[in-house]
Write a protein that holds these residues in place. Structure first.
Motif, PDB file in Angstrom:
ATOM      1  N   VAL A 122       5.024   2.595  -1.829  1.00 10.29           N
ATOM      2  CA  VAL A 122       4.536   4.526  -2.616  1.00 10.29           C
ATOM      3  C   VAL A 122       4.848   5.369  -1.325  1.00 10.29           C
ATOM      4  O   VAL A 122       4.906   5.366  -0.120  1.00 10.29           O
ATOM      5  N   SER A 123       5.528   6.145  -1.923  1.00  7.34           N
ATOM      6  CA  SER A 123       5.568   7.419  -0.860  1.00  7.34           C
ATOM      7  C   SER A 123       5.112   8.595  -2.132  1.00  7.34           C
ATOM      8  O   SER A 123       5.550   8.705  -3.608  1.00  7.34           O
ATOM      9  N   CYS A 124       5.187   9.748  -1.380  1.00  5.95           N
ATOM     10  CA  CYS A 124       4.664  11.285  -1.792  1.00  5.95           C
ATOM     11  C   CYS A 124       5.767  12.438  -2.127  1.00  5.95           C
ATOM     12  O   CYS A 124       6.998  12.476  -0.301  1.00  5.95           O
ATOM     13  N   ASN A 125       5.764  13.479  -2.790  1.00  5.73           N
ATOM     14  CA  ASN A 125       6.521  14.287  -2.832  1.00  5.73           C
ATOM     15  C   ASN A 125       6.330  15.931  -1.822  1.00  5.73           C
ATOM     16  O   ASN A 125       7.144  16.867  -1.889  1.00  5.73           O
ATOM     17  N   SER A 126       4.470  15.271  -1.705  1.00 10.96           N
ATOM     18  CA  SER A 126       3.738  16.561  -1.439  1.00 10.96           C
ATOM     19  C   SER A 126       3.832  16.632   0.216  1.00 10.96           C
ATOM     20  O   SER A 126       3.419  15.317   0.579  1.00 10.96           O
ATOM     21  N   TYR A 127       3.634  17.776   0.900  1.00 10.79           N
ATOM     22  CA  TYR A 127       2.924  17.411   2.429  1.00 10.79           C
ATOM     23  C   TYR A 127       1.285  17.856   2.523  1.00 10.79           C
ATOM     24  O   TYR A 127       1.125  16.980   3.482  1.00 10.79           O
ATOM     25  N   ASP A 128       1.341  17.975   0.714  1.00 12.51           N
ATOM     26  CA  ASP A 128      -0.703  18.366   0.624  1.00 12.51           C
ATOM     27  C   ASP A 128      -1.142  16.494   0.490  1.00 12.51           C
ATOM     28  O   ASP A 128      -0.056  15.467  -0.285  1.00 12.51           O
ATOM     29  N   ASP A 129      -1.922  16.268   0.372  1.00 10.33           N
ATOM     30  CA  ASP A 129      -2.607  14.448   0.608  1.00 10.33           C
ATOM     31  C   ASP A 129      -2.937  14.222  -0.734  1.00 10.33           C
ATOM     32  O   ASP A 129      -3.442  14.958  -1.460  1.00 10.33           O
ATOM     33  N   ARG A 130      -2.058  12.679  -0.832  1.00  7.74           N
ATOM     34  CA  ARG A 130      -2.422  12.618  -2.893  1.00  7.74           C
ATOM     35  C   ARG A 130      -2.880  11.454  -3.225  1.00  7.74           C
ATOM     36  O   ARG A 130      -2.073  10.720  -2.068  1.00  7.74           O
ATOM     37  N   VAL A 131      -3.764  10.918  -4.337  1.00  2.00           N
ATOM     38  CA  VAL A 131      -4.050   9.134  -3.842  1.00  2.00           C
ATOM     39  C   VAL A 131      -3.329   8.532  -4.690  1.00  2.00           C
ATOM     40  O   VAL A 131      -3.361   8.913  -5.973  1.00  2.00           O
ATOM     41  N   VAL A 132      -3.287   7.449  -4.629  1.00  2.00           N
ATOM     42  CA  VAL A 132      -2.895   6.546  -5.864  1.00  2.00           C
ATOM     43  C   VAL A 132      -3.396   4.941  -6.045  1.00  2.00           C
ATOM     44  O   VAL A 132      -4.429   5.060  -4.579  1.00  2.00           O
ATOM     45  N   LEU A 133      -4.027   4.814  -6.669  1.00  2.00           N
ATOM     46  CA  LEU A 133      -5.062   3.595  -7.189  1.00  2.00           C
ATOM     47  C   LEU A 133      -4.031   1.947  -7.135  1.00  2.00           C
ATOM     48  O   LEU A 133      -3.278   1.715  -8.367  1.00  2.00           O
ATOM     49  N   GLY A 134      -5.034   1.215  -7.371  1.00  2.00           N
ATOM     50  CA  GLY A 134      -4.098  -0.532  -7.496  1.00  2.00           C
ATOM     51  C   GLY A 134      -4.696  -0.301  -8.989  1.00  2.00           C
ATOM     52  O   GLY A 134      -5.990   0.077  -9.872  1.00  2.00           O
ATOM     53  N   THR A 135      -4.171  -1.872  -9.326  1.00  2.00           N
ATOM     54  CA  THR A 135      -4.292  -1.590 -10.743  1.00  2.00           C
ATOM     55  C   THR A 135      -5.749  -2.900 -11.192  1.00  2.00           C
ATOM     56  O   THR A 135      -6.147  -2.969 -12.329  1.00  2.00           O
ATOM     57  N   ALA A 136      -5.610  -3.151  -9.580  1.00  2.00           N
ATOM     58  CA  ALA A 136      -7.158  -4.336  -9.399  1.00  2.00           C
ATOM     59  C   ALA A 136      -8.231  -3.367 -10.611  1.00  2.00           C
ATOM     60  O   ALA A 136      -8.644  -2.510  -9.172  1.00  2.00           O
ATOM     61  N   ALA A 137      -9.531  -4.187 -10.696  1.00  2.00           N
ATOM     62  CA  ALA A 137     -10.837  -3.196 -10.282  1.00  2.00           C
ATOM     63  C   ALA A 137     -11.526  -4.330  -9.681  1.00  2.00           C
ATOM     64  O   ALA A 137     -11.682  -5.772 -10.649  1.00  2.00           O
ATOM     65  N   PHE A 138     -12.305  -4.682  -8.709  1.00  2.00           N
ATOM     66  CA  PHE A 138     -13.842  -5.696  -8.578  1.00  2.00           C
ATOM     67  C   PHE A 138     -14.630  -4.799  -8.788  1.00  2.00           C
ATOM     68  O   PHE A 138     -14.996  -3.810  -8.275  1.00  2.00           O
ATOM     69  N   SER A 139     -15.910  -5.736  -8.705  1.00  2.00           N
ATOM     70  CA  SER A 139     -17.744  -5.623  -9.069  1.00  2.00           C
ATOM     71  C   SER A 139     -17.770  -6.830  -8.283  1.00  2.00           C
ATOM     72  O   SER A 139     -19.121  -6.465  -7.868  1.00  2.00           O
ATOM     73  N   LYS A 140     -17.705  -8.013  -7.360  1.00  2.00           N
ATOM     74  CA  LYS A 140     -18.214  -8.350  -6.867  1.00  2.00           C
ATOM     75  C   LYS A 140     -17.148  -9.516  -5.974  1.00  2.00           C
ATOM     76  O   LYS A 140     -16.215  -9.450  -6.187  1.00  2.00           O
ATOM     77  N   GLY A 141     -17.647  -9.890  -5.134  1.00  2.00           N
ATOM     78  CA  GLY A 141     -17.096 -10.886  -4.794  1.00  2.00           C
ATOM     79  C   GLY A 141     -16.370 -10.514  -3.219  1.00  2.00           C
ATOM     80  O   GLY A 141     -16.302  -9.101  -3.185  1.00  2.00           O
ATOM     81  N   VAL A 142     -15.332 -10.999  -2.435  1.00  2.00           N
ATOM     82  CA  VAL A 142     -14.786 -11.142  -1.300  1.00  2.00           C
ATOM     83  C   VAL A 142     -13.184 -10.893  -1.203  1.00  2.00           C
ATOM     84  O   VAL A 142     -12.534 -11.967  -1.720  1.00  2.00           O
ATOM     85  N   HIS A 143     -13.207  -9.492  -1.184  1.00  2.00           N
ATOM     86  CA  HIS A 143     -11.197  -9.046  -1.291  1.00  2.00           C
ATOM     87  C   HIS A 143     -10.552  -8.535  -0.411  1.00  2.00           C
ATOM     88  O   HIS A 143     -11.295  -7.474   0.453  1.00  2.00           O
ATOM     89  N   TYR A 144      -9.498  -9.426  -0.233  1.00  2.00           N
ATOM     90  CA  TYR A 144      -8.273  -8.962   1.370  1.00  2.00           C
ATOM     91  C   TYR A 144      -7.489  -8.206   0.467  1.00  2.00           C
ATOM     92  O   TYR A 144      -6.619  -8.742  -0.046  1.00  2.00           O
ATOM     93  N   TRP A 145      -6.870  -7.468   1.246  1.00  2.00           N
ATOM     94  CA  TRP A 145      -5.123  -6.995   0.870  1.00  2.00           C
ATOM     95  C   TRP A 145      -5.217  -6.014   2.108  1.00  2.00           C
ATOM     96  O   TRP A 145      -5.188  -5.459   2.862  1.00  2.00           O
ATOM     97  N   GLU A 146      -3.751  -5.493   2.482  1.00  2.00           N
ATOM     98  CA  GLU A 146      -2.632  -5.228   3.610  1.00  2.00           C
ATOM     99  C   GLU A 146      -1.885  -4.191   3.141  1.00  2.00           C
ATOM    100  O   GLU A 146      -1.122  -4.143   1.752  1.00  2.00           O
ATOM    101  N   LEU A 147      -1.348  -3.169   3.675  1.00  2.00           N
ATOM    102  CA  LEU A 147      -0.108  -2.214   3.855  1.00  2.00           C
ATOM    103  C   LEU A 147      -0.018  -2.464   4.579  1.00  2.00           C
ATOM    104  O   LEU A 147      -0.046  -1.847   5.861  1.00  2.00           O
ATOM    105  N   MET A 148       2.152  -1.815   4.933  1.00  2.00           N
ATOM    106  CA  MET A 148       2.424  -1.893   5.674  1.00  2.00           C
ATOM    107  C   MET A 148       3.021  -0.701   5.745  1.00  2.00           C
ATOM    108  O   MET A 148       4.025   0.267   4.736  1.00  2.00           O
ATOM    109  N   VAL A 149       2.868   0.179   7.121  1.00  2.00           N
ATOM    110  CA  VAL A 149       3.359   1.465   7.220  1.00  2.00           C
ATOM    111  C   VAL A 149       5.568   0.909   6.983  1.00  2.00           C
ATOM    112  O   VAL A 149       5.614   0.401   8.206  1.00  2.00           O
ATOM    113  N   ASP A 150       6.416   1.405   6.206  1.00  2.00           N
ATOM    114  CA  ASP A 150       7.693   1.627   6.170  1.00  2.00           C
ATOM    115  C   ASP A 150       7.706   3.152   6.812  1.00  2.00           C
ATOM    116  O   ASP A 150       8.858   2.090   7.903  1.00  2.00           O
ATOM    117  N   ARG A 151       7.162   3.858   6.722  1.00  2.00           N
ATOM    118  CA  ARG A 151       7.860   5.429   7.204  1.00  2.00           C
ATOM    119  C   ARG A 151       6.826   5.894   7.609  1.00  2.00           C
ATOM    120  O   ARG A 151       5.518   6.320   6.751  1.00  2.00           O
TER     121      ARG A 151
END
Length: 685
Positions: A537-566
């Motif tokens: 994901v990247s952005c065309n604006s200097y302002d902060d913009r939000v993007v969500l994931g396709t998964a939805a969690f309602s119980k349990g323990v979940h872990y994911w990571e994001l690597m900073v490319d730029r």
């Protein structure tokens, strides 16, 4: 019989009733109130009730006024009259006027004679008079607690008799009761079984057109009594007429025969009511008996399970005692040998300390042999336990648990042969992917027994109640939005016009232990740019913009990571979780629907509802990784910056359904990494 003798307009007993062409009756005074005026120049295609050419058999062909036709002649309920009837001023002239029946809403025009053109229903008037006489003697108050006194008034709407004190106390003439009509008790009916007085011989009716001439004939065409002058005058001269007495006897005979049929039906209805009332008692008794039987059967199952539990506990006790005995014996034996060896070692050390060579050499050979022999006693396996702490007993309760869950009543019906058979789940086609489950089934269908659809049911992933997730004709269904790392029981049944068939066998489907997902382009802000199959994901604006994931969690323990490319110009992206309706045009965590950590090149902060907390040292740069651990069991979020833990932090209102979320501007690009286990260095605090 009360309702038969009450006017549909005023709700009271008929007074001077007139007979309308549709065979319904109204009081003469009420008829004056429901007259409506016909527009000038409009000629109704039917005549008044006394028209000699009026044919009751062609009543449906008679043109009627209604609100949908011309806006006149409608019978509309209204709260401003005693019985909900719209009352019109009585000053209307008879010309261009009509009257509408309040029951069937059929209209008929009035001629120059007005309401006098309608025949008076003397028979109904006589019946009402006898009915009043039968109930007018010694009417008592119905609300007096003891020793009822004579009633002074009766409410026609409540149908209750009151004495003066009870009327003032229970039926005051104010509020909603002010519109009720109170009449003397001799003018209204009361519940009772008194027999009506025998009808007395009354004066024969006279013709409405010729007041002094009695009725003597009956016109078959017009279905009305007529006099001889009516026949001579030509109005009914060409009609088929018969003597009045003969037609009277004939119609009485027809009415009696019709009443016999109705009487038989009424008798059958009474017997049916008795049957239904008896059935109520039988259902009650059978229900109690069946409940007792069900409780006894369940108690028997519980008792059998309790006995089996005692047997299994005995086996576990024996196994435990055996293991304890073996370990205790091994401890005793090892302790004894260790004591001997230790004593010998201490003795040998003391011998070594001595400075007498000749004395040492006298006993050294024997000591060397003893030490060697003692060492040989500790052979391989001597220092290993003979039994383990685990119990080599496995109790498989799944088949029994499934049987208990599927325990249900067996319905035995005559049409059970036509109910669809239980579908067969095709296990080779049933599978799970991520948090979705796909099920397929088949069932043998005969042309004479078609299937209309199927009902697929799943439990809640914890062995709870089943719920319907699909109803339709397809034999393959994919269910999305399940919990991760959960086992679901699924079953399916078929149905047709006859009923619902039995359930299939239950299949257990386990969802993925870890979540695999991507960024969701459908819910992302329009300035967000997704590449790499929606993983980057990247952005065309200097302002902060939000993007969500396709998964939805309602119980349990979940872990994911994001690597900073730029990472340019030291921006502060935010990482965390959010609800589906979080704001997409501001930094993540500034509203009350997102929980996040925003970080720059030196430090980080936790943020929710624009509240900044837990500042920590350590920032990000190009190539850094940010991990998010969502624990919905404990309602906490933990962040990892380059494997360094920050948190966990217990956020408020962290309950419900959440999605992974990121907010960035054009100076940042990150790539999503999913399907990951919880870090091994994770520390609960």
């Amino acid at each position: 019989m009360d309702e038969e003798l009450k006017c549909p307009v005023c709700g009271s007993l008929f007074k001077d009733p007139i007979l309308l062409p549709c065979s319904h009756n109204v009081c003469l005074a009420c008829a004056r109130n429901i007259i409506v005026q016909t527009p000038e120049g409009e000629t109704p295609p039917h005549n008044r009730a006394s028209n000699s050419d009026y044919d009751y058999l062609d009543m449906d062909k008679m043109s009627m006024y209604s609100e949908t036709d011309s806006g006149y002649g409608s019978y509309t309920p209204c709260l401003k009259s005693p019985n909900g009837v719209r009352v019109f001023p009585p000053t209307l002239v008879h010309r261009h006027c009509s009257i509408t029946c309040p029951l069937c809403h059929r209209s008929v025009s009035l001629d120059e004679r007005g309401l006098r053109g309608f025949p008076r229903n003397r028979l109904l008037e006589a019946i009402v008079s006898r009915y009043q006489q039968s109930r007018s003697a010694n009417v008592k108050c119905q609300l007096c607690d003891r020793n009822p006194v004579d009633a002074t008034v009766m409410c026609e709407q409540c149908d209750v008799f009151y004495c003066t004190p009870c009327q003032q106390r229970c039926h005051p003439s104010r509020g909603p009761l002010a519109k009720h009509r109170l009449v003397p008790p001799t003018q209204s009916p009361v519940a009772g079984g008194q027999q009506m007085p025998t009808a007395t011989l009354r004066k024969q009716g006279t013709c409405a057109d010729h007041d002094t001439v009695n009725f003597s004939m009956y016109c078959i065409n017009c279905k009305t009594p007529v006099c001889m002058k009516c026949l001579e005058g030509g109005k009914h001269g060409s009609h088929d007429v018969k003597p009045l007495a003969a037609m009277w006897k004939q119609h009485k005979c027809q009415l009696s025969q019709a009443l016999n049929g109705v009487s038989d039906k009424a008798k059958d209805a009474k017997e049916f009511l008795v049957q239904l009332k008896n059935m109520l008692q039988q259902i009650q008794e059978n229900g109690v008996e069946f409940e007792a039987c069900l409780v006894a059967q369940c108690d028997a199952l519980i008792e059998a399970l309790t006995r089996q539990k005692a047997k299994l506990l005995t086996k576990v006790t024996k196994e435990r005692e055996y293991k304890l005995k073996v370990v205790r014996d091994q401890i005793t034996h090892c302790t004894m040998k260790l004591r001997q060896t230790t004593g010998m070692m201490e003795y040998c050390l003391e011998v070594i300390k001595e400075n007498d060579p000749s004395g040492f050499l006298q006993i050294s050979d024997a000591l060397i042999k003893r030490v060697t022999s003692s060492q040989d006693q500790w052979v391989k396996g001597a220092l290993e336990p003979k039994v383990g702490p685990e119990f080599d007993l496995t109790l498989n309760t799944d088949p029994l648990l499934q049987t208990i869950i599927q325990l249900d009543f067996v319905q035995i019906k005559v049409e059970s042969a036509t109910v669809p058979s239980a579908p067969l789940l095709q296990l080779e086609k049933c599978c799970t992917r991520n948090n979705s489950a796909t099920l397929a089934w088949r069932v043998s269908v005969s042309p004479s027994n078609p299937i209309e659809g199927y009902v697929l049911e799943l439990d809640d992933g914890n062995g709870g109640q089943y719920r319907e997730v699909y109803v339709g004709k397809e034999t393959v269904c994919t269910v999305d939005g399940l919990h991760f790392n959960s086992s679901y029981n699924a079953r399916v049944k078929a149905y047709n016009s006859t009923g619902v068939g039995p359930y299939s066998k239950t299949v257990v489907l386990k969802t993925s232990d870890v979540a695999w997902f991507t960024f969701d382009p459908a819910s992302a802000h329009r300035d967000i740019v997704l590449t790499n199959e929606n993983q980057t994901v990247s952005c065309n604006s200097y302002d902060d913009r939000v993007v969500l994931g396709t998964a939805a969690f309602s119980k349990g323990v979940h872990y994911w990571e994001l690597m900073v490319d730029r990472y340019d110009n030291h921006p502060d992206p935010a990482f965390g979780v959010a609800r589906i309706n979080t704001m997409k045009d501001m930094m993540l965590g500034k509203d009350d629907k997102a929980w996040a950590m925003y970080v720059d090149n030196n430090r980080s902060w936790f943020m929710h509802n624009n509240s900044h907390t837990n500042r920590a040292e350590g920032g990000i740069s190009k190539g850094a990784t940010v991990g998010i651990l969502l624990d919905l069991n404990k309602h906490t979020v933990t962040f990892f910056i380059n494997k360094q833990q920050h948190g966990p932090v217990a956020f408020e209102n962290l309950e419900g359904v959440f999605m992974p979320a990121v907010s960035i501007n054009r100076n940042v690009q990150v790539t999503l990494l999913t399907g990951m286990e919880v870090p091994k260095n994770f520390k609960q605090q």
